[in-house]
Design an enzyme around this catalytic site. Structure first.
Site, PDB file in Angstrom:
ATOM      1  CD  GLU A 159     101.125  56.721 119.825  1.00 39.31           C
ATOM      2  OE1 GLU A 159     101.108  55.559 119.365  1.00 39.31           O
ATOM      3  OE2 GLU A 159     100.159  57.501 119.742  1.00 39.31           O
ATOM      4  CG  HIS A 176      92.235  59.948 126.663  1.00 40.89           C
ATOM      5  ND1 HIS A 176      91.798  58.662 126.508  1.00 40.89           N
ATOM      6  CD2 HIS A 176      92.646  60.344 125.427  1.00 40.89           C
ATOM      7  CE1 HIS A 176      91.923  58.294 125.236  1.00 40.89           C
ATOM      8  NE2 HIS A 176      92.438  59.305 124.565  1.00 40.89           N
TER       9      HIS A 176
HETATM   10  C1  TPP Z   1      98.142  55.231 121.288  1.00 41.60           C
HETATM   11  C2  TPP Z   1      97.248  56.379 120.933  1.00 41.60           C
HETATM   12  N1  TPP Z   1      97.716  57.355 120.145  1.00 41.60           N
HETATM   13  C3  TPP Z   1      96.919  58.395 119.805  1.00 41.60           C
HETATM   14  C4  TPP Z   1      95.634  58.464 120.258  1.00 41.60           C
HETATM   15  C5  TPP Z   1      94.740  59.646 119.887  1.00 41.60           C
HETATM   16  N2  TPP Z   1      93.731  59.176 118.918  1.00 41.60           N
HETATM   17  C6  TPP Z   1      92.528  58.731 119.332  1.00 41.60           C
HETATM   18  S1  TPP Z   1      91.605  58.171 118.072  1.00 41.60           S
HETATM   19  C7  TPP Z   1      92.792  58.524 116.937  1.00 41.60           C
HETATM   20  C8  TPP Z   1      92.560  58.212 115.496  1.00 41.60           C
HETATM   21  C9  TPP Z   1      92.281  56.754 115.267  1.00 41.60           C
HETATM   22  O1  TPP Z   1      92.080  56.502 113.919  1.00 41.60           O
HETATM   23  P1  TPP Z   1      91.591  55.106 113.382  1.00 41.60           P
HETATM   24  O2  TPP Z   1      92.339  54.004 114.054  1.00 41.60           O
HETATM   25  O3  TPP Z   1      91.642  55.138 111.906  1.00 41.60           O
HETATM   26  O4  TPP Z   1      90.103  54.970 113.898  1.00 41.60           O
HETATM   27  P2  TPP Z   1      88.842  55.901 113.543  1.00 41.60           P
HETATM   28  O5  TPP Z   1      88.840  57.011 114.543  1.00 41.60           O
HETATM   29  O6  TPP Z   1      88.991  56.364 112.160  1.00 41.60           O
HETATM   30  O7  TPP Z   1      87.666  55.012 113.735  1.00 41.60           O
HETATM   31  C10 TPP Z   1      93.903  59.090 117.558  1.00 41.60           C
HETATM   32  C11 TPP Z   1      95.114  59.534 116.865  1.00 41.60           C
HETATM   33  C12 TPP Z   1      95.192  57.435 121.112  1.00 41.60           C
HETATM   34  N3  TPP Z   1      93.952  57.451 121.641  1.00 41.60           N
HETATM   35  N4  TPP Z   1      96.004  56.394 121.417  1.00 41.60           N
END
Ligand code: TPP
Lengths: 328, 324
Positions: free
Chosen positions: B60, B129
């Site tokens: 971000e 959220h």
């Molecule tokens: C700061 C922030 N940006 C975006 C999100 C939305 N979001 C939640 S989970 C996610 C993906 C996370 O991916 P990863 O770290 O690879 O973990 P995984 O879900 O694959 O276990 C996103 C973009 C968030 N919760 N927090």
């Protein structure tokens, strides 16, 4: 290498507990019983279990939005977790947190985090507290491949390394961040290489092989406990479920998912390994599955019947209700 | 005039503006290949290519910071924040950079950047959220803050935001994306800074915005049945706020209620109440009433979550009390 039978049984029991808990959570969410979002840990059980089996109760972990597995592996109670998923008063957070925010401070589980990349610096701080309190706990920070692109990752790695703090950074590289494949947002093949930039050693393991995770984590945890500073462990795995329950998964072919799960399921792989080497019997594993399923079913039926928090509880817990304790 | 959803309305605005001006581009997490969590970007990359509709890493600070830099270098970025809660992750970029640059550098540059931020409470998304943080940005000079409540304004305000040479925070309530409503055909732009009298009345002024506006309109109908003629004002923009529209209405009705989903303490309602108290006190026949969430994070449990939400009955009750 040979393993203690008790250990093997424990590894399988913990993985089974996560698997069944998650499948149940999925079923309940789809049936409309659970509110909110649910992100499943199915297929990644070997990581949390392989690592947490090397931790003591007073070691700390920080977790992610996909945190059920970490909670269970650290020793959380299935009923209190399930109650939290329902938003009931008996839940770990009295229903205030939900699936994405389960915490159990009595076992050093410092909370799942809905903000991606929110846990790194909390783990660094928990490790720092050990220096101040002259305790020898370590902190383990679980995070995803997507989360490793947050600035907090770099700041935490640098601070932990510069101050030689006892932190194990565990990257669960499951190839996807929400709907985006790893290669589209990340220029390096392995997150592990980033540790170099902070003067920190790193290792890569097969995150679907619980014995490999366990063995490696044991070495790393020992090394960290000996005062050698932080480490990064990258566990290669695959996210077999959608990003959240209900995700239509339009961004990847179903065949890819099916193939991964069929050939690389950590529970199946473990079962094959231990049975073929005659370390455990099929019977032992089936029994564990049956017992665990019963335990989770009980947790669900209790959680279903439990009470919601009362209206007056809306305002409790916002501030400390007791005076600050005097430690003198 | 057609009935389309809020989400489709924003999509039309994006598409028309990208068509009109090749300097407009959009970036954010999961927007291009996925089309955005609420489908609000669906089909855009097919029309404009993946160079103008960009999937970003989960970074971000880099996303907003790069948006600021890109704007300085002559393009017009639209940046999607996924959830409004994550603006907090890029607070330096928003508050210290984006908001200040034009002023701090003596007007040498402008900052035509739109930050889209889905906010508000949806079914048990819990504390990280569910937030409505708009009041924070009302407090920062240099930013413009818009808060549409229906598809027509969603489209018109987004077009205005994209054409605006100042940084605009565009808060879109997550529960509104699927709601449908009439949207005029053609290139209709809703000017930033102009509130709308949604229905005229003489007994009380109800000021609101975003999702709560819908509850206010339901309340207005119920109040009419009870013989109370309420004037409903949709702010549409909270910075700069349309003081004249509020003052004119209060001068007529002599009673004021402000309704928002965000926390009441330090909220938009507090600012409006203070403005009216400072300059219009003599006109008032009753104390000003503010309806907003209690001073707690949004709880997960459905049993508790419902206690922080304002419902139509709450509005009706509050109005009845000051109109006695
Ligand atoms: C700061 C922030 N940006 C975006 C999100 C939305 N979001 C939640 S989970 C996610 C993906 C996370 O991916 P990863 O770290 O690879 O973990 P995984 O879900 O694959 O276990 C996103 C973009 C968030 N919760 N927090």
């Amino acid at each position: 290498m040979s393993y203690d039978t008790e250990l093997l049984l424990r590894l399988y029991r913990q993985m089974a507990k996560i698997r069944i808990f998650e499948e149940k959570a999925q079923e309940l969410f789809l049936a409309g019983e659970l509110p909110g979002f649910v992100h499943l840990y199915v297929g990644e059980e070997a990581i949390a279990v392989g690592i947490c089996e090397n931790l003591c109760q007073n070691d700390f972990i920080t977790s992610t939005h996909r945190g059920h597995g970490h909670c269970i592996a650290k020793g959380a109670d299935a009923y209190r977790m399930m109650a939290e998923l329902y938003g009931k008063r008996d839940g770990y957070c009295k229903g205030k947190g939900g699936s994405m925010h389960i915490a159990d401070f009595s076992i050093g589980m410092l909370g799942a985090n809905g903000v991606v990349g929110g846990g790194y610096n909390l783990a660094v701080g928990a490790a720092l507290a050990g220096k101040i309190l002259q305790q020898d706990h370590i902190a383990v920070c679980f995070f995803g491949d997507g989360a490793s692109n947050r600035g907090t990752f770099h700041e935490a790695m640098n601070m932990a390394a510069a101050w030689n703090l006892p932190v194990l950074f565990v990257c669960e590289n499951n190839q996807y961040a929400s709907t985006t494949p790893y290669r589209m947002t990340t220029a390096v093949q392995d997150i592990a290489v980033r540790a170099q930039g902070y003067g920190m050693p790193a290792r890569i393991v097969d995150g679907n092989d619980v014995l490999e995770v366990y063995d490696t984590a044991r070495d790393l945890v020992e090394w960290i406990r000996a005062g050698n500073g932080p480490m990064l462990l990258e566990c290669k795995t695959y996210r077999v479920k959608g990003h959240y329950v209900g995700d239509p998964e339009l961004y990847r072919p179903k065949a890819e998912v099916d193939h991964q799960f069929a050939s690389n399921d950590p529970l199946k792989r473990f079962a094959q390994a231990v049975i073929s080497r005659e370390w455990l019997t099929e019977r032992q594993l089936t029994n564990i599955m049956a017992e665990t399923a019963e335990l989770i079913d009980q947790a669900v039926s209790m959680a279903r019947k439990a009470d919601y928090p009362a209206a007056c509880e809306l305002f409790t817990d916002l501030y400390a209700e007791r005076e600050v304790q005097d430690h003198a | 005039m057609r009935d389309i959803s809020f989400s489709e309305a924003t999509l039309e605005a994006m598409s028309e503006e990208m068509e009109r001006d090749s300097r407009v581009f959009v970036m954010g997490e999961d927007i291009a290949r996925q089309g955005g969590i609420f489908g609000q970007f669906r089909g855009l990359p097919q029309k404009f290519g993946f160079d103008r509709v960009i999937d970003t890493p989960i970074s971000e600070t880099a996303i907003v910071g790069a948006g600021v830099g890109a704007a300085l270098a002559g393009v017009r970025p639209v940046v999607d924040m996924h959830f409004a809660d994550f603006i907090t992750v890029a607070m330096d970029e928003v508050v210290n950079q984006m908001a200040k640059i034009q002023y701090m550098f003596g007007g040498q540059c402008s900052m035509p950047l739109v930050l889209r931020a889905p906010d508000g409470i949806i079914r048990s998304a819990a504390a990280q959220h569910s937030q409505s943080l708009e009041a924070w940005f009302m407090h920062i000079p240099g930013l413009k803050v818009v808060v549409p409540s229906n598809p027509a304004d969603a489209k018109g305000l987004l077009k205005a935001a994209i054409r605006c040479n100042d940084p605009v925070l565009y808060f879109e309530h997550k529960a509104l994306f699927a709601t449908k409503g009439p949207v005029p055909d053609g290139d209709v732009v809703v000017p930033i800074g102009q509130a709308k009298i949604v229905c005229p009345g003489s007994d009380v002024t109800i000021v609101s915005y975003s999702l709560m506006m819908n509850k206010v309109l339901q309340a207005v109908e119920k109040l009419a049945d009870l013989g109370i003629m309420a004037e409903a004002i949709d702010l549409r923009t909270i910075s700069p706020i349309d003081k004249a529209a509020i003052f004119t209405s209060v001068a007529k009705t002599k009673r004021l209620i402000i309704v928002h989903e965000a926390i009441k303490v330090g909220g938009v309602g507090a600012e409006i109440a203070a403005m009216v108290a400072e300059e219009m006190l003599d006109y008032l026949d009753a104390p000003i009433v503010r309806l907003g969430a209690p001073f707690v994070p949004v709880p997960f449990s459905p049993a508790l979550e419902k206690l922080v939400k304002i419902e139509t009955v709450d509005i009706v009750k509050a109005v009845q009390q000051i109109c006695r």
